[in-house]
Design an enzyme around this catalytic site. Structure first.
Site, PDB file in Angstrom:
ATOM      1  CE1 TYR A  53     -14.179  16.881 -51.930  1.00 45.90           C
ATOM      2  CE2 TYR A  53     -11.899  17.543 -51.570  1.00 45.90           C
ATOM      3  CZ  TYR A  53     -13.106  17.701 -52.236  1.00 45.90           C
ATOM      4  OH  TYR A  53     -13.232  18.667 -53.206  1.00 45.90           O
TER       5      TYR A  53
HETATM    6  N1  LIG Z   1     -13.514  23.552 -50.645  1.00 45.54           N
HETATM    7  C1  LIG Z   1     -12.532  23.663 -51.512  1.00 45.54           C
HETATM    8  O1  LIG Z   1     -11.546  24.378 -51.291  1.00 45.54           O
HETATM    9  C2  LIG Z   1     -12.637  22.922 -52.804  1.00 45.54           C
HETATM   10  C3  LIG Z   1     -11.531  22.944 -53.581  1.00 45.54           C
HETATM   11  C4  LIG Z   1     -11.633  22.387 -54.822  1.00 45.54           C
HETATM   12  C5  LIG Z   1     -12.808  21.792 -55.240  1.00 45.54           C
HETATM   13  N2  LIG Z   1     -13.899  21.712 -54.469  1.00 45.54           N
HETATM   14  C6  LIG Z   1     -15.117  21.107 -55.078  1.00 45.54           C
HETATM   15  O2  LIG Z   1     -15.933  22.159 -55.581  1.00 45.54           O
HETATM   16  C7  LIG Z   1     -17.276  21.681 -55.724  1.00 45.54           C
HETATM   17  C8  LIG Z   1     -18.332  22.633 -55.209  1.00 45.54           C
HETATM   18  O3  LIG Z   1     -17.837  23.619 -54.372  1.00 45.54           O
HETATM   19  P1  LIG Z   1     -18.846  24.688 -53.710  1.00 45.54           P
HETATM   20  O4  LIG Z   1     -18.022  25.650 -52.966  1.00 45.54           O
HETATM   21  O5  LIG Z   1     -19.841  25.156 -54.731  1.00 45.54           O
HETATM   22  O6  LIG Z   1     -19.607  23.728 -52.662  1.00 45.54           O
HETATM   23  P2  LIG Z   1     -21.047  23.864 -52.012  1.00 45.54           P
HETATM   24  O7  LIG Z   1     -21.466  25.290 -51.935  1.00 45.54           O
HETATM   25  O8  LIG Z   1     -21.006  23.071 -50.758  1.00 45.54           O
HETATM   26  O9  LIG Z   1     -22.005  23.144 -53.084  1.00 45.54           O
HETATM   27  C9  LIG Z   1     -22.170  21.768 -53.138  1.00 45.54           C
HETATM   28  C10 LIG Z   1     -23.629  21.483 -53.429  1.00 45.54           C
HETATM   29  O10 LIG Z   1     -23.827  20.065 -53.509  1.00 45.54           O
HETATM   30  C11 LIG Z   1     -25.108  19.821 -52.980  1.00 45.54           C
HETATM   31  N3  LIG Z   1     -25.374  18.476 -52.523  1.00 45.54           N
HETATM   32  C12 LIG Z   1     -24.877  17.858 -51.403  1.00 45.54           C
HETATM   33  N4  LIG Z   1     -25.466  16.664 -51.244  1.00 45.54           N
HETATM   34  C13 LIG Z   1     -26.353  16.524 -52.267  1.00 45.54           C
HETATM   35  C14 LIG Z   1     -27.285  15.508 -52.627  1.00 45.54           C
HETATM   36  N5  LIG Z   1     -27.417  14.396 -51.913  1.00 45.54           N
HETATM   37  N6  LIG Z   1     -28.041  15.692 -53.727  1.00 45.54           N
HETATM   38  C15 LIG Z   1     -27.934  16.828 -54.466  1.00 45.54           C
HETATM   39  N7  LIG Z   1     -27.090  17.839 -54.163  1.00 45.54           N
HETATM   40  C16 LIG Z   1     -26.309  17.682 -53.066  1.00 45.54           C
HETATM   41  C17 LIG Z   1     -25.203  20.757 -51.795  1.00 45.54           C
HETATM   42  O11 LIG Z   1     -26.558  20.894 -51.420  1.00 45.54           O
HETATM   43  P3  LIG Z   1     -26.955  21.369 -49.921  1.00 45.54           P
HETATM   44  O12 LIG Z   1     -26.689  22.856 -49.920  1.00 45.54           O
HETATM   45  O13 LIG Z   1     -28.384  21.009 -49.834  1.00 45.54           O
HETATM   46  O14 LIG Z   1     -26.053  20.616 -48.981  1.00 45.54           O
HETATM   47  C18 LIG Z   1     -24.583  22.027 -52.358  1.00 45.54           C
HETATM   48  O15 LIG Z   1     -25.557  22.851 -52.928  1.00 45.54           O
HETATM   49  C19 LIG Z   1     -17.304  20.334 -55.026  1.00 45.54           C
HETATM   50  O16 LIG Z   1     -17.213  19.353 -56.031  1.00 45.54           O
HETATM   51  C20 LIG Z   1     -16.024  20.331 -54.189  1.00 45.54           C
HETATM   52  O17 LIG Z   1     -15.567  19.017 -54.016  1.00 45.54           O
HETATM   53  C21 LIG Z   1     -13.814  22.295 -53.246  1.00 45.54           C
END
Ligand SMILES: NC(=O)c1ccc[n+]([C@@H]2O[C@H](COP(=O)([O-])OP(=O)(O)OC[C@H]3O[C@@H](n4cnc5c(N)ncnc54)[C@H](OP(=O)(O)O)[C@@H]3O)[C@@H](O)[C@H]2O)c1
Length: 237
Positions: free
Chosen positions: A150
């Protein structure tokens, strides 16, 4: 989501904004905020059953799977949905927790690369990417294969975006929480550990689209004490 950003800069300009990852947690909060500001949102999501939620948040549904489709497909889907110019694209998709190294490469890196290429093809010049605090640092192995993949994916995606001619912004939150948005943040470089509500991330992205000071800048964002508009304006210094 609080309405604390309501008094920020210019809300008279109606923009067309593509949100890639519109069914995600940040994606839905961002869609609601952009729609509240009067913008037209093109919500890119990958499963047909997500369309109602994407529409419910205030977007036009654009069905596209970043791993099955191409940049040409995505650009065409956006062009058809916009029926005119598209002002900005926000990349907030991610393979998410529980996914292995392969999907970090195909979604977190590959999806970003595809979105950059689609933006170019669709004539979109403004591009905002969600990253994380520390993504720009050396990805030293931690023993957690998935985390390391990641980190590499986000580091490479951010570096590739910085190298483009696009008007990019990279927003790097800390540990994401589902706390209510406070509309108050801290932004800057090397802010260290901390948490950021997804609602505040959404407000920062929406406000970044209004503030030229954020163009070609990457910055950390944590929950804090300064209004989002004021914090982003401070980046100009
Ligand atoms: N977790 C952390 O603490 C953290 C910290 C900093 C930054 N981030 C970043 O924040 C961002 C989003 O966070 P979030 O909480 O909103 O995550 P999330 O709820 O998991 O949203 C990510 C979305 O990406 C979609 N996705 C996955 N594979 C895909 C594909 N092949 N085609 C189109 N869409 C796809 C997912 O769809 P599905 O629902 O269908 O899977 C989901 O709707 C990401 O860039 C992550 O790297 C995370």
């Amino acid at each position: 989501m609080t309405r604390t950003s309501i008094d920020s800069q210019d809300h008279r300009t109606r923009r067309v904004v593509a949100v890639v990852g519109a069914h995600g947690k940040i994606g839905q909060l961002l869609t609601s905020e952009l729609a509240r500001r009067g913008h037209l949102v093109l919500g890119v999501h990958r499963k047909p059953e997500q369309a109602d939620a994407v529409r419910g948040a205030g977007a036009t549904s654009v069905l596209h799977d970043l791993e099955a489709g191409t940049a040409i497909d995505l650009a065409e889907a956006l062009r058809v949905a916009a029926d005119g110019d598209i002002d900005a694209l926000v990349f907030t998709a991610g393979a998410g927790p529980g996914s292995g190294p392969a999907r970090k490469a195909t979604v977190d890196l590959g999806g970003s690369v595809q979105s950059i290429e689609a933006a170019r093809r669709a004539g979109v010049t403004r591009f905002v990417q969600v990253s994380f605090i520390g993504a720009d640092r050396e990805a030293a192995p931690t023993g957690d294969e998935s985390w390391d993949a990641y980190h590499r994916a986000k580091r490479d995606a951010d570096a590739l975006l910085r190298d483009t001619e696009l008007d990019w912004t990279i927003v790097r939150p800390g540990s994401l929480t589902d706390d209510d948005a406070t509309g108050r943040v801290r932004v800057g470089q090397d802010l260290g550990r901390g948490s950021t509500s997804r609602g505040n991330v959404a407000l920062v992205i929406a406000e970044a689209l209004e503030q030229p000071a954020t163009v070609r800048r990457a910055f950390d964002v944590l929950d804090g004490e300064t209004s989002v508009a004021e914090a982003l304006a401070g980046l100009a210094g």
